[in-house]
Write an enzyme that holds these catalytic residues in place. Structure first.
Site, PDB file in Angstrom:
ATOM      1  N   HIS A 232      57.278  43.864 -34.314  1.00 42.12           N
ATOM      2  CA  HIS A 232      58.389  42.937 -34.512  1.00 42.12           C
ATOM      3  C   HIS A 232      59.114  42.779 -33.183  1.00 42.12           C
ATOM      4  CE1 HIS A 232      61.860  40.877 -36.096  1.00 42.12           C
ATOM      5  NE2 HIS A 232      61.269  40.810 -37.276  1.00 42.12           N
ATOM      6  N   HIS A 337      55.859  47.252 -36.642  1.00 41.95           N
ATOM      7  CA  HIS A 337      56.527  46.692 -37.818  1.00 41.95           C
ATOM      8  C   HIS A 337      55.603  46.546 -39.020  1.00 41.95           C
ATOM      9  CE1 HIS A 337      59.525  44.432 -40.006  1.00 41.95           C
ATOM     10  NE2 HIS A 337      58.726  43.382 -40.120  1.00 41.95           N
ATOM     11  N   ARG A 372      50.321  38.576 -38.953  1.00 42.29           N
ATOM     12  CA  ARG A 372      50.940  38.194 -40.225  1.00 42.29           C
ATOM     13  C   ARG A 372      52.005  37.131 -40.032  1.00 42.29           C
ATOM     14  NH1 ARG A 372      55.646  39.791 -42.802  1.00 42.29           N
ATOM     15  NH2 ARG A 372      56.038  41.445 -41.289  1.00 42.29           N
TER      16      ARG A 372
END
Length: 506
Positions: A232, A337, A372
């Protein structure tokens, strides 16, 4: 002495959104949920801030959501899985709302939705700006505790899998309140979360060390894409472990990234600026920090005086580190993350081992590819958790002999050495020298302490990252910055252990 329990139903290991959704969906089959932490603690689901992505508005459609998912995944998304996720996503969100999840609403009663990076539409349903995960988990936990077919055992740590000679999984070994317990069942659903605890800088609970992944690999399960770890971009850099998260929704609302001189820098790295894919933003922030310019998220205009009401979790985290985001930019750093890879499953959560299912972050459905899409993780947990629970409930009991697949314990000092090495050598930027150094450390730690599940999980990440000689999505090789053919990695643990093997993705 080991206690032995014959459970006439399924065992779910893990109490995040995937595990609890699987438990609810398995009705009327009896379900035993095992979780080491109390409900709503020790799972990434409860920490999720952004929300759930789904095509809920009249100007959106599942086909558009699926297309954005495929595009973000950098060539490795299973398109059929992405379509399934997008098509079943709206119903999954509405089902959670029916359970009591208090999603934000517009004046007309529709779901209020935010724009996040790499989405073509504002399609992220959220709760009070940054509280979606905890609010959703509270509602699901209440439903699970009220469900007559579900029993929840807290204080239960997974220590092994029970396996027949044929490979079929027959149950689990666990320490429950410190006592060893052998539990046989018709099927096992692993929902044990990701690998964030293997990294020194992570936004996830430190308890999540890839142990379900490691035990499944030790039992011979196929593992898919373990090298793909998402970092992240905007963990809050206030020297906390785990690092608090500054939700992507802030950038969706107009917050900008600046360096120590107040200069916006994202336009130098990607035409989409702050809304570029997460891997791009993470590498940009990493580069600015490595160059000594620092990186900060400036939300003074985007949220300003409304910050405490619109993003209370982020606001509280900032204040705890001496930062008032209404008056100053937030120092940020990339942090581990989410793990895109995991135990390979089909659309119903079935693994390559009969009797073993997996769902959530420990599984790899192929829906995330190499990167993702923001806010697809809670959605995947809900959609594929339910599918795994329903499928596991149809399994028949088996009566053959079995043995236990177990792993050693990794001492805290050794774990910390591993975490630091993983962040350094299998982090945002990777190369052959660092990955080889990391694998040498894993070898040394195994020699000293035995084969532990976290070391197995770390080996999967490092060895497959070394084998993938390209840069794609969350996997960036400084020594191989270009792309090769878009091929997923599918391996078993023995394939990583042949001396001198340099396997290709297959």
């Amino acid at each position: 002495m080991t206690e032995r329990i014959r459970h006439d139903g399924i065992v779910v290991v893990g109490a995040g959104l995937a595990g609890l959704t699987a438990a609810l969906a398995a009705a009327p089959a009896r379900v035993l949920v095992l979780t080491e932490a109390p409900l709503n603690a020790g799972c990434s689901s409860a920490w999720a801030q952004g929300g759930m992505a789904a095509a809920l508005s009249p100007d959106d459609a599942p086909e558009l959501h699926a297309a954005d998912t495929v595009a973000a995944g950098a060539g490795l998304v299973n398109a059929a899985m992405a379509r399934l996720l997008a098509e079943e996503g709206p119903a999954a969100v509405r089902a959670l709302a029916d359970l009591g999840a208090p999603f934000d609403r517009t004046e007309s009663g529709a779901f209020a939705q935010s724009l996040e990076a790499a989405h073509g539409k504002a399609r992220v349903a959220r709760v009070k700006g940054d509280q979606a995960g905890r609010a959703i988990m509270e509602a699901v936990s209440v439903a699970v505790l009220a469900a007559p077919h579900v029993q929840v055992r807290t204080g239960a740590k997974l220590t092994g899998l029970l396996q027949e000679e044929s490979g079929r999984i027959r149950g689990v070994l666990a320490l429950i309140d410190g006592r060893p317990v052998e539990i046989t069942a018709r099927a096992v659903v692993l929902a044990t979360g990701g690998v964030g605890g293997l990294y020194a800088i992570t936004t996830t609970p430190a308890e999540l060390k890839g142990e379900g992944l490691g035990l499944a690999a030790l039992a011979g399960a196929r593992i898919a894409d373990p090298e793909f770890v998402q970092f992240h971009p905007t963990a809050i850099d206030i020297a906390r472990d785990p690092a608090p998260l500054a939700t992507e929704a802030l950038r969706g609302e107009g917050a900008v990234l600046v360096n120590a001189d107040g200069e916006r820098f994202m336009d130098r790295y990607h035409p989409a600026g702050e809304l570029a894919p997460r891997d791009v933003v993470a590498r940009a922030i990493h580069a600015e920090r490595e160059a000594g310019r620092g990186a900060f998220l400036d939300a003074r205009e985007a949220a300003g005086k409304h910050f405490p009401d619109e993003f209370p979790t982020v606001f509280a985290a900032c204040l705890s580190g001496g930062v008032d985001p209404r008056k100053q930019p937030i120092p940020v750093t990339p942090a581990c993350h989410y793990h895109m890879g995991g135990i390979a499953t089909d659309a119903d959560g079935a693994t390559s081992l009969p009797g073993l299912f997996a769902a959530g972050e420990c599984a790899s459905t192929g829906v995330h590819g190499a990167n993702r899409l923001a806010s697809n993780s809670l959605l995947e947990a809900a959609v594929f958790g339910a599918r795994a629970g329903r499928a596991a409930a149809t399994q028949n009991d088996a009566k053959g002999p079995f043995t236990a697949v177990t792993a050693a314990e990794l001492p805290p000092v050794a774990l910390q050495a591993l975490r630091e090495a993983m962040s350094r050598d299998a982090g945002v930027i990777r190369d052959a020298a660092g990955l080889t150094r990391l694998l040498d450390l894993i070898d040394a730690l195994e020699a000293a302490h035995g084969r532990s599940a976290p070391l197995v999980a770390a080996r999967l990440v490092a060895a497959c990252a070394l084998a993938r000689r390209e840069s794609r999505g969350g996997h960036f090789r400084a020594d191989f910055p270009g792309r090769a053919e878009p091929v997923r990695t599918v391996v078993t643990l023995p394939a990583l252990e042949r001396p001198g093997l340099r396997f290709a993705a297959e």
